[in-house]
Design a protein around this motif. Sequence first.
Motif, PDB file in Angstrom:
ATOM      1  N   HIS A 253       0.737  -1.214  -0.048  1.00  0.00           N
ATOM      2  CA  HIS A 253      -0.116  -0.159   0.196  1.00  0.00           C
ATOM      3  C   HIS A 253       0.862   1.267   0.101  1.00  0.00           C
ATOM      4  O   HIS A 253       1.836   1.155   0.743  1.00  0.00           O
ATOM      5  CB  HIS A 253      -1.046   0.120   1.322  1.00  0.00           C
ATOM      6  CG  HIS A 253      -2.010   1.110   1.160  1.00  0.00           C
ATOM      7  ND1 HIS A 253      -1.567   2.345   1.742  1.00  0.00           N
ATOM      8  CD2 HIS A 253      -3.287   1.290   0.855  1.00  0.00           C
ATOM      9  CE1 HIS A 253      -2.522   3.195   1.360  1.00  0.00           C
ATOM     10  NE2 HIS A 253      -3.632   2.497   0.969  1.00  0.00           N
ATOM     11  N   VAL A 254       0.651   2.283  -0.831  1.00  0.00           N
ATOM     12  CA  VAL A 254       1.443   3.435  -1.023  1.00  0.00           C
ATOM     13  C   VAL A 254       0.451   4.544  -0.514  1.00  0.00           C
ATOM     14  O   VAL A 254      -0.654   5.056  -1.107  1.00  0.00           O
ATOM     15  CB  VAL A 254       1.772   3.658  -2.472  1.00  0.00           C
ATOM     16  CG1 VAL A 254       2.809   4.767  -2.678  1.00  0.00           C
ATOM     17  CG2 VAL A 254       2.851   2.551  -2.933  1.00  0.00           C
ATOM     18  N   ALA A 255       0.827   5.040   0.508  1.00  0.00           N
ATOM     19  CA  ALA A 255       0.025   6.058   0.927  1.00  0.00           C
ATOM     20  C   ALA A 255       0.111   7.399   0.187  1.00  0.00           C
ATOM     21  O   ALA A 255       1.273   7.776  -0.301  1.00  0.00           O
ATOM     22  CB  ALA A 255       0.457   6.544   2.570  1.00  0.00           C
ATOM     23  N   GLY A 256      -0.914   8.396   0.252  1.00  0.00           N
ATOM     24  CA  GLY A 256      -0.966   9.482  -0.390  1.00  0.00           C
ATOM     25  C   GLY A 256      -1.006   9.498  -1.982  1.00  0.00           C
ATOM     26  O   GLY A 256      -1.409  10.566  -2.687  1.00  0.00           O
ATOM     27  N   LEU A 257      -1.118   8.358  -2.513  1.00  0.00           N
ATOM     28  CA  LEU A 257      -1.105   8.154  -3.991  1.00  0.00           C
ATOM     29  C   LEU A 257      -2.659   8.275  -4.348  1.00  0.00           C
ATOM     30  O   LEU A 257      -3.402   8.016  -3.779  1.00  0.00           O
ATOM     31  CB  LEU A 257      -0.539   6.703  -4.489  1.00  0.00           C
ATOM     32  CG  LEU A 257       0.245   6.740  -5.928  1.00  0.00           C
ATOM     33  CD1 LEU A 257       1.326   7.805  -5.909  1.00  0.00           C
ATOM     34  CD2 LEU A 257       0.554   5.206  -6.047  1.00  0.00           C
ATOM     35  N   THR A 258      -2.710   9.040  -5.619  1.00  0.00           N
ATOM     36  CA  THR A 258      -4.128   9.176  -6.003  1.00  0.00           C
ATOM     37  C   THR A 258      -4.309   8.503  -7.396  1.00  0.00           C
ATOM     38  O   THR A 258      -3.332   8.345  -8.172  1.00  0.00           O
ATOM     39  CB  THR A 258      -4.329  10.919  -5.861  1.00  0.00           C
ATOM     40  OG1 THR A 258      -3.353  11.383  -7.002  1.00  0.00           O
ATOM     41  CG2 THR A 258      -4.164  11.470  -4.466  1.00  0.00           C
ATOM     42  N   PRO A 259      -5.726   8.671  -7.728  1.00  0.00           N
ATOM     43  CA  PRO A 259      -5.946   8.257  -9.344  1.00  0.00           C
ATOM     44  C   PRO A 259      -5.405   9.179 -10.270  1.00  0.00           C
ATOM     45  O   PRO A 259      -4.983  10.295 -10.049  1.00  0.00           O
ATOM     46  CB  PRO A 259      -7.497   8.499  -9.195  1.00  0.00           C
ATOM     47  CG  PRO A 259      -7.937   8.398  -7.816  1.00  0.00           C
ATOM     48  CD  PRO A 259      -6.889   8.968  -6.831  1.00  0.00           C
ATOM     49  N   GLY A 260      -4.880   8.769 -11.243  1.00  0.00           N
ATOM     50  CA  GLY A 260      -4.178   9.264 -12.382  1.00  0.00           C
ATOM     51  C   GLY A 260      -2.554   8.823 -12.336  1.00  0.00           C
ATOM     52  O   GLY A 260      -1.911   9.251 -13.391  1.00  0.00           O
ATOM     53  N   ALA A 261      -2.322   8.290 -11.369  1.00  0.00           N
ATOM     54  CA  ALA A 261      -0.752   7.867 -11.211  1.00  0.00           C
ATOM     55  C   ALA A 261      -0.421   6.820 -12.141  1.00  0.00           C
ATOM     56  O   ALA A 261      -1.165   5.883 -12.294  1.00  0.00           O
ATOM     57  CB  ALA A 261      -0.498   7.334  -9.652  1.00  0.00           C
ATOM     58  N   LYS A 262       0.741   6.897 -12.775  1.00  0.00           N
ATOM     59  CA  LYS A 262       1.219   6.074 -13.650  1.00  0.00           C
ATOM     60  C   LYS A 262       2.023   5.029 -13.207  1.00  0.00           C
ATOM     61  O   LYS A 262       3.006   5.270 -12.519  1.00  0.00           O
ATOM     62  CB  LYS A 262       1.990   6.632 -14.998  1.00  0.00           C
ATOM     63  CG  LYS A 262       1.372   7.986 -15.631  1.00  0.00           C
ATOM     64  CD  LYS A 262      -0.131   7.937 -15.813  1.00  0.00           C
ATOM     65  CE  LYS A 262      -0.479   9.189 -16.632  1.00  0.00           C
ATOM     66  NZ  LYS A 262      -1.021  10.556 -15.991  1.00  0.00           N
ATOM     67  N   TYR A 263       1.821   3.765 -13.314  1.00  0.00           N
ATOM     68  CA  TYR A 263       2.918   2.916 -12.858  1.00  0.00           C
ATOM     69  C   TYR A 263       2.931   1.468 -13.818  1.00  0.00           C
ATOM     70  O   TYR A 263       2.283   1.323 -14.730  1.00  0.00           O
ATOM     71  CB  TYR A 263       2.210   2.271 -11.617  1.00  0.00           C
ATOM     72  CG  TYR A 263       1.042   1.523 -11.708  1.00  0.00           C
ATOM     73  CD1 TYR A 263       0.887   0.030 -11.517  1.00  0.00           C
ATOM     74  CD2 TYR A 263      -0.301   1.958 -11.933  1.00  0.00           C
ATOM     75  CE1 TYR A 263      -0.163  -0.618 -11.784  1.00  0.00           C
ATOM     76  CE2 TYR A 263      -1.654   1.484 -11.954  1.00  0.00           C
ATOM     77  CZ  TYR A 263      -1.608  -0.207 -11.936  1.00  0.00           C
ATOM     78  OH  TYR A 263      -2.640  -0.728 -12.105  1.00  0.00           O
ATOM     79  N   GLY A 264       3.774   0.801 -13.258  1.00  0.00           N
ATOM     80  CA  GLY A 264       4.090  -0.639 -14.000  1.00  0.00           C
ATOM     81  C   GLY A 264       4.739  -1.498 -13.091  1.00  0.00           C
ATOM     82  O   GLY A 264       5.149  -1.214 -11.880  1.00  0.00           O
ATOM     83  N   PHE A 265       5.273  -2.698 -13.694  1.00  0.00           N
ATOM     84  CA  PHE A 265       5.794  -3.674 -12.800  1.00  0.00           C
ATOM     85  C   PHE A 265       6.947  -4.339 -13.560  1.00  0.00           C
ATOM     86  O   PHE A 265       7.098  -4.212 -14.668  1.00  0.00           O
ATOM     87  CB  PHE A 265       4.840  -4.738 -12.276  1.00  0.00           C
ATOM     88  CG  PHE A 265       3.846  -4.449 -11.407  1.00  0.00           C
ATOM     89  CD1 PHE A 265       4.102  -4.279 -10.145  1.00  0.00           C
ATOM     90  CD2 PHE A 265       2.502  -4.099 -12.032  1.00  0.00           C
ATOM     91  CE1 PHE A 265       2.827  -3.847  -9.177  1.00  0.00           C
ATOM     92  CE2 PHE A 265       1.383  -3.547 -11.161  1.00  0.00           C
ATOM     93  CZ  PHE A 265       1.643  -3.585  -9.653  1.00  0.00           C
TER      94      PHE A 265
END
Length: 708
Positions: free
Chosen positions: A76-88
């Motif tokens: 869980h990443v606190a403070g992150l919001t919708p729209g964040a770009k990510y990958g693995f």
Amino acid sequence: MNAQLNQSVPTKLRDHPLTAGKPFPLGATFDGAGVNFAVFSEHAERIDLCLFSDDGRKERARLPLLERDGDVWHVHVAGLTPGAKYGFRVHGPYAPEEGHRFNYNKLLIDPYAKRLFGKLKWSDALMGYRVGSPRSDLSFDSRDSAFAAQRSVVVDPSFNWGRDLPPEIAATDTVLYEAHVKGMTARMPGVASAMRGKFLGMASQPVLDHLNKIGVTTVQLMPSQAYVDDHFLVRQGLRNYWGYNSIGFFAPEPRYMTEEGVWEFQTMVRRFHKAGIEVIMDVVYNHTAEGNEMGPTLSFRGFDNKSYYRLTDDGRGYVNDTGVGNTLRTEHPMVLRMIMDSMRYWVETMHVDGFRFDLGTALAREKDGFDREGGFLDALRQDPVLSRVKLVTEPWDLGPGGYQLGAFPHPFMEFNDKFRDGVRKYWRGDAGLTANLAKRVAGSARQFDHSGRKATASINFVTVHDGMVLDDLVSYNVKHNAANGEDNRDGKDDNYSDNMGVEGPTDDPAIRSARAQRKRNLLATVFLSQGTPFLLGGDEIGNSQWGNNNTFAQDNDTGWLNWDRLDQKLLDYVARLSRLRRDHPVLRQTRFLHSRPRREDGMPDLFWRKPDGTPPTQEDWDDPRWRALSVEMRTASDTPDYAASHDVVFITFNAGPAIDITLPDCSTDSPWELILDTANPEDGTQCIATQTFRVAADSVCVFARTTD
């Protein structure tokens, strides 16, 4: 083998504390306090979450998923919001001969991503192996693929649905219409230019008005989940137009959105529902865009190749029951879970009303082949959400024993290619097809009348996206697919088409008239037969693809509907067919007709007649010269009293010269009315005062009356 990517990326984010998070739900879930990430991999050794800048270009942090519950990794990443770009990025063995193709250097799309950002840039760096290496896919490529890969995006899918409710169209009332989001709207008058080719354009008022006019109850959208343009097409300057190359089973296709917001898809569905129209999605859960062992590592392959795909016995190759390189391993519980989760997401969050399964047999395969009681079909039928929506399938794939028409369980509806081929050949004038036509008109009972299935299980169609459109079916003898870049080798060769004397367009009035008549006959057979009628978008306006029967890569005027050539008379005729079927319950029954006596009056529910009014003998059914089949239909013999109808229709399908027919049971108290004559489609209802009626050559006549 798994060389670590050498890149200086922070392993922490300021103001974004990490906690263990939860193993559910899978994917990226915004909870108001931050985002929970959870992904599945049975064989991985380590998984890192990569977070990117708002523009998606710079990797801001690489965070290890240190918690593992079974085979689900999470953080869980606190403070992150919708729209964040990510990958693995996923660590694990690169051992293709053992089924493992982990490569930490490849940025991976979240299998549960609700939205994708950016466009895939084809590059050798997307491959897990070194392109051109003498060791082929056994080699290892250490280049970072992030510059070429798409980003996953955190989404908050909440939406103000207001009083939206599913139309819940009964099976008996359903009229299916296949549409392509871009093809339908790219040239449609009245659709705003910015909305053309978009979900919002698909649900604009001109589209809704058009569909309502012709009586469409259920729109079947061609693939609208995120998909990839095949590399071989991009090299030729083409695109994957149809979309049967999925890479994201939860994300709407970005090219159909104006702002890449999932609310646009939701708005489309809400508008359809307000217009009384259902939306079902054509879904491709049988394979992915990663292809075979020589394909790219974009998502599933990099997360856990051995779990996601059916592999050959040597572990290195891919079972190819789909014909496009790979087949998803639906018998694996986590792959099955992903498909179920995807479908529930589209129903519960996006409000769709059902699904059409591409190559459905592939989904229902177990170790010993197709299994109508296997995991996928059982999971669907017991699911409290999915068991109540419309389920439509292609009952075939390309693997051994792949043709399974009629074998799917209730409540599936199946595309009936026996109807398509038999009806095409009958109206083309092929000999010996009258008995076959009778089977199709009566709902293909041999295939579907078992296990409590309904007559509506048969989807009756003469055209669909893959194959000739209706106008081409009567205008071309052979396919014309040169534009596809495959030397006309692609697409079906056995189209059962007929150019009526000239290949392609013609100004000859006699040929044009004959073609128009043939189209009316084909469409009439679809609407007058027991089962569920299906229309290919554009057939109702006379759309042509100029003989191309495989427009999968034709994202242009060939693949788009030609609204500038709209045939208003044909459009009005289709609307009339739809009204006729709606007005006569006997044409849209759930029970099969077997010429059995009815409880209410002892009359058989089905009469087959020769032109002279007598019932055909077996010798007649076997006679290849018999071209004029008549049928009298009533309510099925086992119809409950409370649902009984006194509706009666008498139909003649004449694929031969003009002929006199004898109408049954004529009386002054209950005369027959001619309600449709495809030779005179604009004529109104006509009362028939005589027992003999002249049916024109190559035509369909429908008579009706109401009994006491």
